[in-house]
Write a protein that holds these residues in place. Structure first.
Motif, PDB file in Angstrom:
ATOM      1  N   VAL A   1       0.864  -1.127   0.107  1.00 59.84           N
ATOM      2  CA  VAL A   1      -0.014  -0.042   0.049  1.00 59.84           C
ATOM      3  C   VAL A   1       0.850   1.393  -0.066  1.00 59.84           C
ATOM      4  O   VAL A   1       1.767   1.456   0.839  1.00 59.84           O
ATOM      5  CB  VAL A   1      -0.912   0.188   1.237  1.00 59.84           C
ATOM      6  N   ILE A   2       0.736   2.050  -1.078  1.00 63.64           N
ATOM      7  CA  ILE A   2       1.545   3.424  -1.354  1.00 63.64           C
ATOM      8  C   ILE A   2       0.334   4.426  -1.430  1.00 63.64           C
ATOM      9  O   ILE A   2      -0.181   4.556  -2.216  1.00 63.64           O
ATOM     10  CB  ILE A   2       2.419   3.211  -2.216  1.00 63.64           C
ATOM     11  N   SER A   3       0.437   5.564  -0.458  1.00 64.91           N
ATOM     12  CA  SER A   3      -0.428   6.497  -0.560  1.00 64.91           C
ATOM     13  C   SER A   3      -0.227   7.337  -2.013  1.00 64.91           C
ATOM     14  O   SER A   3       0.769   7.369  -2.389  1.00 64.91           O
ATOM     15  CB  SER A   3      -0.194   7.271   0.741  1.00 64.91           C
TER      16      SER A   3
ATOM     17  N   ASN B   1       1.897  10.244  -2.340  1.00 64.43           N
ATOM     18  CA  ASN B   1       3.426   9.950  -2.209  1.00 64.43           C
ATOM     19  C   ASN B   1       4.276  10.141  -3.674  1.00 64.43           C
ATOM     20  O   ASN B   1       3.317   9.624  -4.619  1.00 64.43           O
ATOM     21  CB  ASN B   1       4.014   8.522  -1.527  1.00 64.43           C
ATOM     22  N   TYR B   2       5.251  10.723  -3.803  1.00 64.01           N
ATOM     23  CA  TYR B   2       5.961  10.444  -5.127  1.00 64.01           C
ATOM     24  C   TYR B   2       6.101   9.051  -5.610  1.00 64.01           C
ATOM     25  O   TYR B   2       5.950   8.808  -6.783  1.00 64.01           O
ATOM     26  CB  TYR B   2       7.402  11.291  -4.878  1.00 64.01           C
ATOM     27  N   SER B   3       6.516   8.357  -4.694  1.00 62.28           N
ATOM     28  CA  SER B   3       6.538   6.589  -5.074  1.00 62.28           C
ATOM     29  C   SER B   3       5.443   6.385  -5.635  1.00 62.28           C
ATOM     30  O   SER B   3       5.301   5.410  -6.571  1.00 62.28           O
ATOM     31  CB  SER B   3       6.790   5.710  -3.736  1.00 62.28           C
TER      32      SER B   3
ATOM     33  N   VAL C   1      13.888   6.399   8.564  1.00 63.55           N
ATOM     34  CA  VAL C   1      13.003   7.417   9.165  1.00 63.55           C
ATOM     35  C   VAL C   1      13.140   8.500   8.218  1.00 63.55           C
ATOM     36  O   VAL C   1      12.128   9.301   7.913  1.00 63.55           O
ATOM     37  CB  VAL C   1      13.009   7.521  10.703  1.00 63.55           C
TER      38      VAL C   1
ATOM     39  N   CYS D   1      14.084   9.167   5.226  1.00 66.02           N
ATOM     40  CA  CYS D   1      13.472   8.692   4.024  1.00 66.02           C
ATOM     41  C   CYS D   1      11.962   8.679   4.071  1.00 66.02           C
ATOM     42  O   CYS D   1      11.204   9.062   3.126  1.00 66.02           O
ATOM     43  CB  CYS D   1      13.882   7.390   3.495  1.00 66.02           C
TER      44      CYS D   1
ATOM     45  N   THR E   1      10.611  12.435   4.323  1.00 62.40           N
ATOM     46  CA  THR E   1      10.855  13.144   3.294  1.00 62.40           C
ATOM     47  C   THR E   1      10.243  12.865   1.735  1.00 62.40           C
ATOM     48  O   THR E   1      10.081  11.623   1.868  1.00 62.40           O
ATOM     49  CB  THR E   1      12.540  13.455   2.977  1.00 62.40           C
ATOM     50  N   SER E   2      10.454  13.584   0.822  1.00 63.47           N
ATOM     51  CA  SER E   2       9.870  13.148  -0.373  1.00 63.47           C
ATOM     52  C   SER E   2      10.816  13.203  -1.652  1.00 63.47           C
ATOM     53  O   SER E   2      11.496  14.341  -1.607  1.00 63.47           O
ATOM     54  CB  SER E   2       8.714  14.093  -0.848  1.00 63.47           C
ATOM     55  N   GLY E   3      10.815  12.098  -2.193  1.00 62.02           N
ATOM     56  CA  GLY E   3      11.863  12.241  -3.526  1.00 62.02           C
ATOM     57  C   GLY E   3      11.270  13.428  -4.450  1.00 62.02           C
ATOM     58  O   GLY E   3      12.121  13.432  -5.494  1.00 62.02           O
TER      59      GLY E   3
ATOM     60  N   LYS F   1      17.179  11.603  -1.895  1.00 62.75           N
ATOM     61  CA  LYS F   1      17.240  10.721  -0.589  1.00 62.75           C
ATOM     62  C   LYS F   1      18.419   9.982  -0.487  1.00 62.75           C
ATOM     63  O   LYS F   1      19.190  10.020   0.480  1.00 62.75           O
ATOM     64  CB  LYS F   1      16.013   9.902  -0.685  1.00 62.75           C
TER      65      LYS F   1
ATOM     66  N   HIS G   1       7.377  -1.155  11.962  1.00 57.04           N
ATOM     67  CA  HIS G   1       6.867   0.205  12.259  1.00 57.04           C
ATOM     68  C   HIS G   1       5.551  -0.392  13.249  1.00 57.04           C
ATOM     69  O   HIS G   1       4.779  -0.963  12.430  1.00 57.04           O
ATOM     70  CB  HIS G   1       6.507   1.062  11.315  1.00 57.04           C
TER      71      HIS G   1
ATOM     72  N   PHE H   1       8.843   1.471  16.916  1.00 55.37           N
ATOM     73  CA  PHE H   1       9.379   0.426  16.019  1.00 55.37           C
ATOM     74  C   PHE H   1       9.831  -0.970  16.861  1.00 55.37           C
ATOM     75  O   PHE H   1       9.979  -0.703  18.185  1.00 55.37           O
ATOM     76  CB  PHE H   1      10.506   0.629  15.389  1.00 55.37           C
TER      77      PHE H   1
HETATM   78  C1  LIG Z   1       8.005   4.518   9.881  1.00 51.17           C
HETATM   79  C2  LIG Z   1       7.336   5.161   8.680  1.00 51.17           C
HETATM   80  C3  LIG Z   1       6.340   4.286   7.941  1.00 51.17           C
HETATM   81  C4  LIG Z   1       5.661   4.542   6.419  1.00 51.17           C
HETATM   82  N1  LIG Z   1       4.973   3.454   6.077  1.00 51.17           N
HETATM   83  C5  LIG Z   1       4.185   4.042   4.753  1.00 51.17           C
HETATM   84  C6  LIG Z   1       3.419   3.100   4.227  1.00 51.17           C
HETATM   85  O1  LIG Z   1       3.388   1.833   4.646  1.00 51.17           O
HETATM   86  N2  LIG Z   1       2.968   3.502   3.144  1.00 51.17           N
HETATM   87  C7  LIG Z   1       2.846   4.609   2.575  1.00 51.17           C
HETATM   88  O2  LIG Z   1       2.352   5.157   1.628  1.00 51.17           O
HETATM   89  N3  LIG Z   1       3.522   5.608   3.283  1.00 51.17           N
HETATM   90  C8  LIG Z   1       4.301   5.150   4.500  1.00 51.17           C
HETATM   91  N4  LIG Z   1       5.155   6.371   5.060  1.00 51.17           N
HETATM   92  C9  LIG Z   1       5.254   7.630   4.622  1.00 51.17           C
HETATM   93  C10 LIG Z   1       5.981   7.605   3.428  1.00 51.17           C
HETATM   94  O3  LIG Z   1       7.213   7.332   3.698  1.00 51.17           O
HETATM   95  C11 LIG Z   1       6.284   9.505   3.373  1.00 51.17           C
HETATM   96  O4  LIG Z   1       5.112   9.885   3.070  1.00 51.17           O
HETATM   97  C12 LIG Z   1       7.327   9.650   2.232  1.00 51.17           C
HETATM   98  O5  LIG Z   1       7.756  11.031   2.339  1.00 51.17           O
HETATM   99  C13 LIG Z   1       7.283   9.375   1.096  1.00 51.17           C
HETATM  100  O6  LIG Z   1       8.283   9.617   0.098  1.00 51.17           O
HETATM  101  P1  LIG Z   1       8.050   9.933  -1.372  1.00 51.17           P
HETATM  102  O7  LIG Z   1       7.024  11.037  -1.651  1.00 51.17           O
HETATM  103  O8  LIG Z   1       9.248   9.967  -2.000  1.00 51.17           O
HETATM  104  O9  LIG Z   1       7.284   8.750  -2.258  1.00 51.17           O
HETATM  105  C14 LIG Z   1       5.692   5.906   6.154  1.00 51.17           C
HETATM  106  C15 LIG Z   1       6.550   6.810   6.809  1.00 51.17           C
HETATM  107  C16 LIG Z   1       7.215   6.456   7.971  1.00 51.17           C
HETATM  108  C17 LIG Z   1       8.251   7.331   8.426  1.00 51.17           C
END
Ligand SMILES: Cc1cc2nc3c(=O)[nH]c(=O)nc-3n(C[C@H](O)[C@H](O)[C@H](O)COP(=O)(O)O)c2cc1C
Length: 138
Positions: free
Chosen positions: A12-14, A17-19, A43, A45, A48-50, A55, A118, A124
């Protein structure tokens, strides 16, 4: 983990997120499994956002070319899983990507990896005691 053969993982990736946009555009990624030694970088990474920073540069991580996908491996992670998206049916509703692991890398020098998990809100769990029970599964 969703399936053993072929090896499938649910991720699951929000969609904030950039990812998410990278995965949608390329249908490929690498899942990196870190250990306690680099927890602070992990933590970093995650906070912060790519889209805004590099990163690798910011957190002193080393990209290495993967064998089958365009995304890089992270040298400091003891496991790297090269993945391709195989099912996007639940992306719109849950941001859930079904990934097939097409190649797995493990650092054989790491004998007892202390992985971190997490639990929410900055907490953690660190992997500790190992036990082995009879199982027909791999
Ligand atoms: C400990 C931890 C766990 C995370 N787990 C998730 C996750 O399971 N899914 C998700 O979408 N974001 C998760 N995040 C949030 C993303 O890592 C965060 O939004 C990040 O900035 C996205 O980077 P990006 O924009 O480069 O993709 C988590 C953050 C932390 C600190």
């Amino acid at each position: 983990m969703l399936e053993f053969e072929p090896p499938l993982v649910g991720c699951v990736i929000s969609n904030r997120n950039y990812s998410f946009s990278l995965l949608q555009a390329t249908n490929e990624c690498v899942l990196n499994i870190p250990t306690l030694e680099i927890a602070e970088k992990v933590v970093g990474c995650g906070n912060t956002s790519g889209a805004k920073i590099d990163k690798f540069e910011r957190f002193g991580l080393t990209p290495k070319p993967a064998a089958l996908v365009g995304a890089p491996l992270i040298e400091e992670c003891f496991v790297n899983l090269e993945c391709r998206v195989v099912d996007t049916g639940m992306v719109a509703k849950y941001c859930l990507f079904v990934l097939e692991v097409v190649k797995a890398w493990i650092d054989p020098a790491v004998k007892n990896p202390r992985t971190i998990h997490h639990c929410g809100n900055g907490n953690f769990m660190v992997v500790g005691e190992k036990i082995r029970l009879k199982s027909k599964m791999k």
